[in-house]
Design a protein around this motif. Sequence first.
Motif, PDB file in Angstrom:
ATOM      1  N   LYS A   1       0.814  -1.204   0.000  1.00  0.00           N
ATOM      2  CA  LYS A   1       0.000   0.000   0.000  1.00  0.00           C
ATOM      3  C   LYS A   1       0.856   1.266   0.000  1.00  0.00           C
ATOM      4  CE  LYS A   1      -3.179   2.300   3.235  1.00  0.00           C
ATOM      5  NZ  LYS A   1      -3.787   2.212   4.558  1.00  0.00           N
ATOM      6  N   GLY A   2       0.386   2.286  -0.706  1.00  0.00           N
ATOM      7  CA  GLY A   2       1.040   3.599  -0.643  1.00  0.00           C
ATOM      8  C   GLY A   2      -0.015   4.691  -0.723  1.00  0.00           C
ATOM      9  N   SER A   3       0.224   5.800  -0.021  1.00  0.00           N
ATOM     10  CA  SER A   3      -0.770   6.882  -0.006  1.00  0.00           C
ATOM     11  C   SER A   3      -0.094   8.216  -0.274  1.00  0.00           C
ATOM     12  CB  SER A   3      -1.468   6.980   1.350  1.00  0.00           C
ATOM     13  OG  SER A   3      -2.052   5.751   1.685  1.00  0.00           O
ATOM     14  N   ALA A   4      -0.855   9.119  -0.871  1.00  0.00           N
ATOM     15  CA  ALA A   4      -0.370  10.492  -1.055  1.00  0.00           C
ATOM     16  C   ALA A   4      -1.561  11.429  -1.111  1.00  0.00           C
ATOM     17  CB  ALA A   4       0.458  10.607  -2.326  1.00  0.00           C
ATOM     18  N   SER A   5      -1.317  12.680  -0.753  1.00  0.00           N
ATOM     19  CA  SER A   5      -2.406  13.651  -0.810  1.00  0.00           C
ATOM     20  C   SER A   5      -1.879  15.009  -1.244  1.00  0.00           C
ATOM     21  CB  SER A   5      -3.088  13.755   0.556  1.00  0.00           C
ATOM     22  OG  SER A   5      -2.181  14.285   1.494  1.00  0.00           O
TER      23      SER A   5
ATOM     24  N   LYS B   1       3.971  -1.002   7.128  1.00  0.00           N
ATOM     25  CA  LYS B   1       2.593  -1.091   6.678  1.00  0.00           C
ATOM     26  C   LYS B   1       2.171   0.068   5.828  1.00  0.00           C
ATOM     27  CE  LYS B   1       0.334  -3.817  10.057  1.00  0.00           C
ATOM     28  NZ  LYS B   1      -0.527  -3.840  11.225  1.00  0.00           N
ATOM     29  N   GLU B   2       2.607   1.250   6.219  1.00  0.00           N
ATOM     30  CA  GLU B   2       2.080   2.427   5.556  1.00  0.00           C
ATOM     31  C   GLU B   2       3.172   3.405   5.242  1.00  0.00           C
ATOM     32  OE1 GLU B   2      -1.393   4.134   6.803  1.00  0.00           O
ATOM     33  OE2 GLU B   2      -2.217   2.331   7.713  1.00  0.00           O
ATOM     34  N   GLY B   3       2.961   4.096   4.144  1.00  0.00           N
ATOM     35  CA  GLY B   3       3.794   5.241   3.821  1.00  0.00           C
ATOM     36  C   GLY B   3       2.900   6.274   3.183  1.00  0.00           C
ATOM     37  N   SER B   4       3.201   7.542   3.407  1.00  0.00           N
ATOM     38  CA  SER B   4       2.367   8.569   2.782  1.00  0.00           C
ATOM     39  C   SER B   4       3.190   9.803   2.508  1.00  0.00           C
ATOM     40  CB  SER B   4       1.193   8.923   3.695  1.00  0.00           C
ATOM     41  OG  SER B   4       1.669   9.487   4.892  1.00  0.00           O
ATOM     42  N   ARG B   5       2.761  10.540   1.511  1.00  0.00           N
ATOM     43  CA  ARG B   5       3.362  11.825   1.197  1.00  0.00           C
ATOM     44  C   ARG B   5       2.249  12.826   0.984  1.00  0.00           C
ATOM     45  NH1 ARG B   5       8.604  13.298  -1.404  1.00  0.00           N
ATOM     46  NH2 ARG B   5      10.048  11.729  -0.625  1.00  0.00           N
ATOM     47  N   SER B   6       2.489  14.067   1.372  1.00  0.00           N
ATOM     48  CA  SER B   6       1.475  15.073   1.068  1.00  0.00           C
ATOM     49  C   SER B   6       2.131  16.390   0.694  1.00  0.00           C
ATOM     50  CB  SER B   6       0.534  15.270   2.258  1.00  0.00           C
ATOM     51  OG  SER B   6       1.223  15.880   3.314  1.00  0.00           O
ATOM     52  N   LEU B   7       1.403  17.148  -0.110  1.00  0.00           N
ATOM     53  CA  LEU B   7       1.844  18.469  -0.514  1.00  0.00           C
ATOM     54  C   LEU B   7       0.722  19.431  -0.164  1.00  0.00           C
ATOM     55  CD1 LEU B   7       3.506  20.574  -2.109  1.00  0.00           C
ATOM     56  CD2 LEU B   7       2.317  19.809  -4.156  1.00  0.00           C
TER      57      LEU B   7
END
Lengths: 452, 484
Positions: free
Chosen positions: A78-82, B62-68
């Motif tokens: 899983k990968g997430s971005a916003s 489990k998790e990775g995230s990026r935001s702008l």
Amino acid sequence: MLVTETKAAQAGLPPQETLEELVSLALAEARKQGASAAEAGVGVDIGLSVNVRRGEVDTLEHQRDRGIGVTVYFGHRKGSASSSDFRRESIIETVQSACAIARHTSEDPCQGLADPDLLAREIPDLDLYHPWDLDAEEAIRIARDCEAVALAADPRICNSDGASLSTYSGIRVYGNTNDFLAGYKTSRHSLSCMVVGKEGDAMQRDYWYTVSRVPEELEDAESVGRKAAERTLKRLGARRLKTCTAPVLYAPEVARGVLAHFISAISGGALYRKASFLLDHLGKQVFPGFVRIEEQPHRPRGLGSAPFDQEGVATRQRVLVEDGVLQGYVLSSYSARKLGMRSTGNAGGVHNLVIQPGERDFRGMLKELDRGLLVTELMGQGVNITTGDYSRGASGFWVENGEIAYPVEEITVAGNLRDMFQRLRAVGNDVDPRGNILTGSLLIDGMTIAGE
Amino acid sequence: MTDTAANNLQLVRQHILEPAGLTERDLERVFGQLMAPGVDAADLYFQASRHEGWVLEDGIVKEGSRSLDQGVGVRAISGEKTGFAYSDEIILPALLEASGAARAIARSGQSGRLQAWQAGGGLSLYAPINPLDSLTAEEKIALLQRLDAEARRLDPRVEQVIVSLAGVHDMILVANSDGRLSADVRPLVRLNVTVIAQQNGRRETGSSGGGGRFGYEYFLEGDRALNYAREAVRQAVLNLEAVEAPAGTMPVVLGPGWPGVLLHEAVGHGLEGDFNRKGTSAFAGRISERVASPLCTVVDDGTLDRRRGSLNIDDEGTPTQTTVLIEKGVLKGYMQDNLNARLMGTVSTGNGRRQSYAHLPMPRMTNTYMLAGPHDPEEIIRSVKKGLYAVNFGGGQVDITSGKFVFSASEAYLIEDGRITVPVKGATLIGSGPEVMTRISMVGNDLQLDGGIGTCGKDGQSVPVGVGQPTLKVDALTVGGTAA
């Protein structure tokens, strides 16, 4: 006052189709980048809020927030971005970021979209959207009226933190690669007032607020101002208590917090991590036999109402506690799979938790308490969901012979939540409607009160 | 102006203004619209913020995230009135629309003019790096896995390990109506380990971590990161043995470092300019009065090298400084932003902070701590017949009007006859800020700052802060346990 410009800044929400196109774009891009599944949510909120203090405008704020969040799956990775940028190239970049992350996360068989058979097939209209066509001048007038009532209530009201009126409208659209694409609009309006009272050298402040999805259902400004002043005045002359053990009556506005701890303890995340004092309590007696707790996600105009959860899973009315026995958990797809169960439609939390009211109104609950502590405000974060240990700062009133005797402050109330739930003696019918958890006052026996 | 300030300004212009096609002429046009008659001051706050987070749990990432997140906040001030609007599109039409909304607090009419632009100053407390790039994704994951392995290796009772790593690359540019253009590039990283240990069905948690304004390589220096894992395990295992905490008022000895959350709650918030301008703080109107024991000197210091609460400039473009709040027990000053300083007839202390472009600035703490005193920490413990020794805390909260505050201990021990004896369960401590400060009877010579973990919330806005203190003794504080 530049009223026309004010309204322009508040100009309506984008049409749902526009947001659906953004979600579809993100999902298509995810597929193109090789994702086996993907989900995306888009939200836009607009709002206006004013704060009036001592009759003058303190702040006038225009809000406009938007965001897109994308989650991609490569098998069970899983990968997430916003991003807050809705331009096409930015959405593609956001999907690329999510995909880049999924290359580094681990294979986890529980990850993935919600089970397709649980997705909401119909989207009920829950009557959640009642925008308020309010200009800044009118907002200021209402806040000013509210504060004026509070300030005029008594000479001991010496100062003010102001009265605030805010109105928000929002739209959310969620879609995933199992052919789910849906959205809905909501609104939320509130009016609050906080004033300061003085007696001798000691100052006290308290507040009151009203909140609703429908402008016409707000408590009127005078009533909010009057209650803010009354609550502040009642606190003047507060004393401490001697350390003791006594029954505690949680006023409805703080009783909500006690049930919020219950929800935390039966939430999937705490359960699969074994970080809950209610681990393995399904089917067991958690509260006394008279307690019934339901989740009612489809209450019209409800502050916690939602037709589907954050993963598109249909929300349903259900019983969480019957005859005091725990009947269900609060699960997302991921936590459900970790526990070998199925999602309960609670990705993102519960939707209107309702504890069945008892026979007594607030006066009746004070009579039932007879002698003990009425808590009207709690402070701090002293709650450990893993162990159930509970210790919080409190203020309120000492009650003798079923009547308020005097205000108290600078004390703590402590116990263990598992025992506190079992020692729940009565639930009032004085339900506070201002939230996602609907409860009357709660009377709990045998709490430790620390003071002098 | 320092080289860093000039470099930051150039860097942020390149990253925010130039891609948006915004020139200084455009900013002048926006101010031309903002500066209606009666508007005393106005500012634009441009921000581009990138954030990432990685979480390891059950031994896997489990998790990775990026935001702008980027946008611009527009504020106009007229007397005590503030008008505010923002846009997440950094383009001229959106800026003009927001300024129209923000200036609605003032009368309409002829617009004002702006002085010529000049570059603002700023400190050089941290490097203008992008911490997200300071390690590769593989290196970040390897770090998480090492901490997981270390925690599990240390004690078989460790059942669950959660490791999280987060980084922020924050670029801001402030344009003030006095013609100042100021910019800052703010790296911020954070690493945390939480452990759940189990013994005979009883489960307890422990948590440790740190961070600051640098790259992730900070965590790789020596055994720093591994020590977070070791500390989290030590706390969890210790809590397995903890007995009920006492209930009642007693002497409390607070350990050095993070327990400085006491100061943050007991005096910090109460000394923020807005509450004192409005007269709603229990400390309002008490400058030059004795508000604490003579052993207490408390400062707010935004100028500490690479600290989590430090800033080269605050969010109004004012360089941060060291502000003495309490000197030898006497109240010396408040923390100010521009608005409250002007209304109180003083100058900003560089404490104007905001969560983001979408929030209004207000007076906020940076790094708040008490200076070291004369006492040996051992001597402080020995002086207590029966009391509590608390060394680790969760959060706190304060009612600035009544002065009542709480903070919750997560690691504490009984002191019996001058000796630390058994560990007790977490409990909330409650007191009255102005009273508690006068009851500080001993102050240690062991000042420590926290490890870079604090986040302060006020009016719904969160900002990173630091706290610190030496070991200190409060003669009477109420401990909210359950044991008689």
